[in-house]
Design an enzyme around this catalytic site. Structure first.
Site, PDB file in Angstrom:
ATOM      1  CG  ASP A  33      63.272  -7.017  17.876  1.00  8.69           C
ATOM      2  OD1 ASP A  33      63.415  -8.252  17.920  1.00  8.69           O
ATOM      3  OD2 ASP A  33      62.220  -6.465  17.477  1.00  8.69           O
ATOM      4  CG  ASN A  89      61.133 -17.178  20.782  1.00  8.74           C
ATOM      5  OD1 ASN A  89      61.028 -17.567  21.943  1.00  8.74           O
ATOM      6  ND2 ASN A  89      60.851 -15.946  20.421  1.00  8.74           N
ATOM      7  CD  GLN A  96      63.137 -19.880  14.488  1.00  6.04           C
ATOM      8  OE1 GLN A  96      63.052 -21.070  14.792  1.00  6.04           O
ATOM      9  NE2 GLN A  96      64.134 -19.405  13.783  1.00  6.04           N
ATOM     10  CG  HIS A 102      66.174 -14.502  15.705  1.00  2.00           C
ATOM     11  ND1 HIS A 102      65.574 -15.344  14.793  1.00  2.00           N
ATOM     12  CD2 HIS A 102      65.185 -14.087  16.525  1.00  2.00           C
ATOM     13  CE1 HIS A 102      64.287 -15.435  15.046  1.00  2.00           C
ATOM     14  NE2 HIS A 102      64.011 -14.685  16.099  1.00  2.00           N
TER      15      HIS A 102
HETATM   16  P1  AMP Z   1      61.062 -14.463  16.852  1.00  2.00           P
HETATM   17  O1  AMP Z   1      59.634 -14.390  17.258  1.00  2.00           O
HETATM   18  O2  AMP Z   1      61.942 -15.053  17.899  1.00  2.00           O
HETATM   19  O3  AMP Z   1      61.237 -15.110  15.495  1.00  2.00           O
HETATM   20  O4  AMP Z   1      61.539 -12.964  16.748  1.00  2.00           O
HETATM   21  C1  AMP Z   1      61.679 -12.266  15.542  1.00  2.00           C
HETATM   22  C2  AMP Z   1      62.081 -10.869  15.932  1.00  2.00           C
HETATM   23  O5  AMP Z   1      62.559 -10.207  14.774  1.00  2.00           O
HETATM   24  C3  AMP Z   1      60.935 -10.006  16.486  1.00  2.00           C
HETATM   25  O6  AMP Z   1      61.276  -9.540  17.782  1.00  2.00           O
HETATM   26  C4  AMP Z   1      60.805  -8.877  15.472  1.00  2.00           C
HETATM   27  O7  AMP Z   1      60.470  -7.647  16.067  1.00  2.00           O
HETATM   28  C5  AMP Z   1      62.196  -8.861  14.845  1.00  2.00           C
HETATM   29  N1  AMP Z   1      62.268  -8.344  13.493  1.00  2.00           N
HETATM   30  C6  AMP Z   1      61.579  -8.759  12.411  1.00  2.00           C
HETATM   31  N2  AMP Z   1      61.933  -8.049  11.319  1.00  2.00           N
HETATM   32  C7  AMP Z   1      62.888  -7.175  11.725  1.00  2.00           C
HETATM   33  C8  AMP Z   1      63.662  -6.179  11.055  1.00  2.00           C
HETATM   34  N3  AMP Z   1      63.521  -5.938   9.761  1.00  2.00           N
HETATM   35  N4  AMP Z   1      64.553  -5.474  11.795  1.00  2.00           N
HETATM   36  C9  AMP Z   1      64.715  -5.711  13.100  1.00  2.00           C
HETATM   37  N5  AMP Z   1      64.010  -6.638  13.788  1.00  2.00           N
HETATM   38  C10 AMP Z   1      63.111  -7.364  13.104  1.00  2.00           C
END
Ligand code: AMP
Length: 144
Positions: A33, A89, A96, A102
């Site tokens: 992440d 989430n 989410q 994910h």
């Molecule tokens: P959620 O809130 O469950 O949708 O989590 C999305 C997650 O994706 C967050 O923890 C972000 O930090 C992560 N994220 C978003 N874009 C990237 C990226 N390009 N590379 C790695 N992690 C990402």
């Protein structure tokens, strides 16, 4: 394989956006992440695009579960953590932000002060439910 050209995680799976890969197999891909909740926080995604858990096929869900098992082991071994919070989430209402399924694998240590997922709901949980209420609810869910 379903893919959404506008989806950031589909782009990561295809290699169009760089990521720090932790694991990959035929059905799933895992990477670190970018804004970790703890050092070593990884995300496990199905290769096929699906916004929500219930949008996955049974086969995709099974592959995702197998990859989560492998990634938990790798995250713990790679960070020396003693455990992990494994969470999804699922849907905007649940927080989410990226609409491609994910699974968060966040390394945990005894005494890190974060607590269980239950801590998220502190002050919001409805409290104990009556046997009748639980029975009626379970019946609605079984027949849904
Ligand atoms: P959620 O809130 O469950 O949708 O989590 C999305 C997650 O994706 C967050 O923890 C972000 O930090 C992560 N994220 C978003 N874009 C990237 C990226 N390009 N590379 C790695 N992690 C990402």
């Amino acid at each position: 394989m379903r893919s959404d050209p506008a989806c950031v995680f589909c782009k990561i799976v295809k290699g169009d956006i760089p990521s720090h890969r932790v694991h990959e197999d035929a059905g799933a891909f895992a990477f670190l992440d970018i804004q970790p909740l703890a050092v070593g926080h990884a995300l496990v995604v199905p290769r096929a695009h699906a916004a929500r858990v219930a949008d996955l096929t049974e086969e995709e869900a099974a592959a995702l579960g197998r990859a989560v098992r492998a990634v938990v082991r790798k995250v713990e071994a790679g960070t020396g953590a003693a455990g992990a919070t494994v969470a999804v989430n699922d849907g905007a209402a649940a927080g989410q932000e990226v609409p491609h399924v994910h699974v968060h694998v966040v390394p945990r240590r005894a005494g890190d002060g974060i607590g269980p997922i239950h801590a998220l709901f502190k002050g919001h949980a409805p409290g104990p439910q009556s046997k009748d209420a639980l029975a009626a609810l379970a019946e609605r869910m079984r027949s849904a």
